[in-house]
Design an enzyme around this catalytic site. Structure first.
Site, PDB file in Angstrom:
ATOM      1  N   SER A 770       0.792  -1.223   0.000  1.00  4.80           N
ATOM      2  CA  SER A 770       0.000   0.000   0.000  1.00  4.80           C
ATOM      3  C   SER A 770       0.828   1.278   0.000  1.00  4.80           C
ATOM      4  CB  SER A 770      -0.969   0.003   1.172  1.00  4.80           C
ATOM      5  OG  SER A 770      -0.251   0.095   2.360  1.00  4.80           O
ATOM      6  N   LYS A 813      -6.574   3.733   8.625  1.00  2.00           N
ATOM      7  CA  LYS A 813      -5.644   4.674   8.006  1.00  2.00           C
ATOM      8  C   LYS A 813      -6.235   6.076   7.990  1.00  2.00           C
ATOM      9  CE  LYS A 813      -3.310   1.335   5.027  1.00  2.00           C
ATOM     10  NZ  LYS A 813      -3.224   0.804   3.678  1.00  2.00           N
TER      11      LYS A 813
END
Ligand code: ADP
Length: 879
Positions: A770, A813
């Site tokens: 990611s 996140k």
């Protein structure tokens, strides 16, 4: 006993004081010796003496347990038995002690204690005149009649026993050969009698009285035996149980346990244990094992190491809650109120827990899935588990599995091992004392594996509703029904939970909290709780909301990693780059090691610290006049309640209000003052979003360039996937260099340049795809010399063609970006749906950019977009 007729015991005897068991003349007994005085006696008298006389000692029964009074000699029973030490066995296990085999000779009375140390010695008077006993039936009158009756009863008793047992046959012969006067002593020590009864026989110096005391005991034994034989007729196959003989003696003076049912008021502990075994209501299989062990125990001398092991085992068995349970009091409405009262927010989790409880209410035998709460530390997983137990009215027990790497931790050790013990499950059940508690299996993700087997495999059996009704702990070696236990597991991540185990559980994600939620939790739960813990009241301490905000944003952090400086290849550094590097190094020294926590544990600790500081002041009743106050500007608001630089000082009757200054005094300077924006003052730095078991985190990616041959150096303990992302990013940038005007004149932007890419927090291993978009952005910034916007964070996987692929952990996140006060978050377009889980007001605070290509990412990451030649190669004409 005719051989004893001439025995004259010495007039001075060393005394051995015993506190359990009574030695009667004519019988033999094992005595365990471990007290200081008795040990001395054995050492200096029995082991050193050489004459027969030195092996004769006086046994004084019924002495207070001498363990506790080593200095003072406890008061002694006046009558004792002189005995001949036939055997002395020494052992160092479990502690130094001797075991003596003593044959009783005759009674004596202590006339005068001569000395107490190192062991007591006394002047004694012999009471039984053995030589007076004559063969045959010489006694007349009442005594003669008594002895005759006694003899006949004895014959009757022996007649009821199994003659095929050699000891019984020998006893029958002895009955005829012994003088009748010795029979009360001999038989009283053989039949089942309590110590108290034996002591009465010993104290009966007069022969007639002795017969009178012993006869009822004998008759009782005969009656008991008759009763037993009657019941035995119904079950003819277990004759053997009638007679249990203790092994290990030479003289017939051993106890015959003729009546298993018999009670022993003195608390003969095997009998007590037997009673407990029968009262424990265990299933048939377990009861059978216990009775077998009990029989073995009775035959074992106490000094045998196995005796202690067997005893411990039996005690464990009787303490287990085989059929003890609490009744569930399930009221869904009450459960809802309780859960809401105990926990703020966590709506999704609470809803699922209520569903679970509701189904249990409708179907009590539910074999439902095991709930597993997954989330960062301090978000209330354990505490929800505790609340569930409370709503159900069940006992709660937490089993910490972190670091468990031996399957016997779960399942116990086999009893053949020294120091073996049951596993945590069985131990937990013993602790709670009921068979339907709530067990919280904490940190299932941190189970280890080792040569000693896989604890996860053992847990499978525990958690599987199809198997756990017959969970067999190695130590118990009999199945225990765990189906009534309600298991709840907690973990920080599902990644390290073994798949088979995960398969048996229903995972409920518990994400971190946003700032506002933390403030609410603090004021509703943490502060009242901490006040109570520290014996304070809201009248003494007040923490305003502003202060809580400050604690959360500046103090309540988790210490996640140690920061390692970017390691650069110094030999290659050119002077121009050196300043760049030094500059960067000083900047990067900011305390990156603290990240804002996802949960509230650290917040709770800080509140605890404030409470402690205030408690000191309240306890001191320390007053500081306002005149001394150096913080004048606050004086007008909280006139009387000032918190001073020197600590807190307030009159105890006033609430102490914790303001900004007091906070600094108590907690020290803030840990996290350097803002993220300050770190993005150079090209080549971008902020990514990472997911860790501790919650989401923002992550800086840094790049620098130096003269070289186009090499890429990666540091920061990256996993393979992450390294590949870096290579992908470089390749994509090289292939699109012209489009984005990165080539710096030459065809390849990397020509004559080395690139170093670093991920700070170098001590922590990082992996995952990611970070792809962040690396591209960071490198694009480095190559173009432009600054990345300091309020933007991003996540997304990249492909070689410049597409942005979806990633996991979006919610955590985004919350991390929000915590770090960032304004814009770039996420893959296909992750758009994940935003639904994020609280509305967090969404409102952030500007989301959904990117499906790297072009979109770059445009969003730089102020004013990232100029490209709009995908057309015409720009080449720049030359
Ligand atoms: P975990 O098991 O997730 O690591 P704990 O259950 O031990 O965390 O929680 C730590 C502390 O935070 C506990 O004192 C708990 O009461 C408190 N806490 C966490 N979340 C909440 C919440 N939503 N409401 C009230 N208290 C909470």
């Amino acid at each position: 006993m005719s051989s004893n007729s001439g025995i004259q015991i010495p007039s001075r005897l060393p005394l051995l004081c015993t506190h359990d068991g009574v030695l009667l003349p004519g019988s033999t007994m094992r005595i365990s010796v471990d007290t200081a005085r008795n040990m001395q006696l054995v050492k200096s008298r029995l082991l050193k003496g050489t004459s027969l006389k030195s092996t004769i000692i006086g046994i004084i029964p019924n002495t207070r347990d001498p363990e506790h009074d080593s200095d003072e000699l406890p008061s002694l029973h006046s009558i004792g038995t002189a005995g001949l030490a036939v055997q002395v066995v020494g052992s160092n296990w479990p502690k130094p002690h001797y075991t003596l085999l003593i044959t009783g000779l005759c009674r004596f009375r202590v006339t005068q204690l001569l000395r107490e140390r190192p062991f007591p010695v006394a002047e004694v008077e012999q009471l039984d005149k053995l030589e007076q006993y004559t063969e045959g039936d010489t006694a007349d009158g009442e005594l003669g009649e008594l002895s005759q009756r006694f003899y006949q009863a004895a014959v009757q008793l022996v007649g009821m026993l199994d003659m095929s047992v050699p000891v019984v046959a020998k006893l029958r012969r002895l009955l005829d050969s012994l003088p009748k006067e010795t029979l009360p002593d001999v038989l009283a020590s053989m039949i089942r009698t309590s110590n108290k009864e034996k002591l009465q026989v010993l104290d009966a110096v007069d022969l007639e009285e002795r017969f009178k005391k012993a006869l009822p005991l004998l008759t009782r034994q005969i009656e008991g035996l008759k009763l037993l034989q009657k019941t035995r007729k119904l079950r003819p196959d277990d004759d053997k149980r009638v007679l249990a003989i203790r092994k290990g003696g030479v003289f017939p003076g051993r106890q015959f346990s003729l009546d298993e049912e018999a009670e022993d008021e003195d608390g003969d502990d095997t009998a007590l244990l037997e009673k407990k075994v029968k009262a424990a209501a265990m299933p048939e299989a377990a009861l059978r094992v216990c009775l077998k062990e009990l029989r073995r125990l009775k035959k074992m001398p106490q000094s045998m190491p196995e005796y202690a092991l067997t005893r411990n085992y039996l005690e464990m068995m009787v303490e287990l809650p085989w059929s003890k349970s609490t009744t569930d009091c399930l009221d869904i409405r009450a459960a809802r109120v309780l859960l809401d009262n105990d926990h703020y927010a966590m709506e999704k989790l609470k809803r699922r827990v209520l569903e679970y409880l509701a189904v249990r209410q409708l179907k009590s035998t539910l074999k439902g899935p095991i709930l597993c709460f997954v989330g960062p530390p301090g978000v209330g997983k354990t505490s929800v588990g505790r609340s569930i137990a409370r709503t159900l009215g069940r006992e709660f027990h937490r089993i910490a599995l972190g670091g468990v790497c031996d399957q016997s931790d779960i399942r116990g050790h086999r009893r053949t091992y020294v120091g073996s013990m049951p596993g945590r499950i069985i131990n937990g059940l013993k602790t709670v004392g009921v068979n339907n508690p709530v067990f919280l299996l904490d940190e299932v993700d941190k189970l280890g594996k080792s040569l000693q087997g896989d604890p996860a495999a053992a847990l499978l059996e525990v958690l599987d509703p199809e198997q756990n009704h017959s969970f067999t702990d190695h130590y118990l070696n009999v199945p225990f029904d765990l189906s009534q236990v309600l298991f709840i597991a907690t973990a920080n991540t599902t990644a390290t939970i073994p798949p088979a185990l995960l398969d048996r559980m229903e995972v409920l994600q518990v994400p971190g909290y946003i700032q506002e939620e933390k403030v609410e939790i603090a004021h509703r739960h943490l502060i009242p709780h901490q006040l109570e813990q520290h014996g304070l009241t809201p009248q003494q301490l007040q923490i305003p909301q502003d202060t809580t905000h400050e604690i959360i944003s500046k103090y309540a952090h988790t210490h996640t990693h140690t920061y390692t400086l970017c390691v650069l290849n110094r030999f290659r550094q050119k002077t121009s780059l050196l300043t760049h590097v030094e500059d960067r190094r000083t900047r990067l020294k900011c305390p990156d090691r603290y990240t804002r926590e996802a949960g509230v544990r650290s917040l709770e600790r800080k509140i605890g610290a404030i409470c402690r500081a205030v408690a000191v002041k309240v306890a001191e009743g320390h007053k500081v006049s306002r005149a001394e106050s150096p913080t004048e500007q606050h004086a007008d608001q909280n006139t009387e309640t000032k918190v001073e630089d020197s600590g807190i000082a307030a009159p105890p009757e006033m609430p102490i209000v914790i303001d900004h200054i007091a906070l600094k005094d108590i907690l020290g300077p803030p840990l996290f003052e350097i803002e993220v924006s300050e770190r993005l003052t150079l090209p080549g730095v971008a902020i990514g979003l990472a997911w860790t078991p501790m919650g989401g985190e923002i992550m800086f990616v840094e790049a620098s360039r130096m003269d070289g041959e186009g090499q890429l150096t990666l540091t920061g303990q990256l996993g393979d996937v992450m390294k590949e992302s870096a290579h992908l990013a470089i390749s994509w940038l090289r292939s699109n260099a012209k489009t984005y005007l990165l080539s710096n004149g030459s065809a390849d932007p990397l020509e004559g340049t080395d690139i170093h890419l670093h991920f700070p927090a170098g001590a922590v291993t990082k992996d995952g795809p990611s970070a792809g978009v962040t690396i591209v952005t960071c490198l694009a910034s480095l190559l173009s010399g432009r600054l990345v916007r300091s309020d933007v964070a991003m996540t997304g996987e990249i492909t070689l063609r410049g597409l942005v692929l979806p990633v996991g952990g979006i919610k955590d996140k985004v919350l991390a970006a929000h915590r770090a006060n960032l304004k814009r978050v770039i996420i893959p377009k296909r992750n758009e749906k994940d935003l639904e889980e994020i609280p509305t007001h967090v969404r409102a605070d952030l500007d989301f950019v959904f990117a499906s290509t790297l072009d979109e990412v770059l445009n969003a990451a730089f102020d004013g977009g990232f100029p490209s030649a709009v995908g057309h190669p015409q720009v080449v004409s720049k030359l």
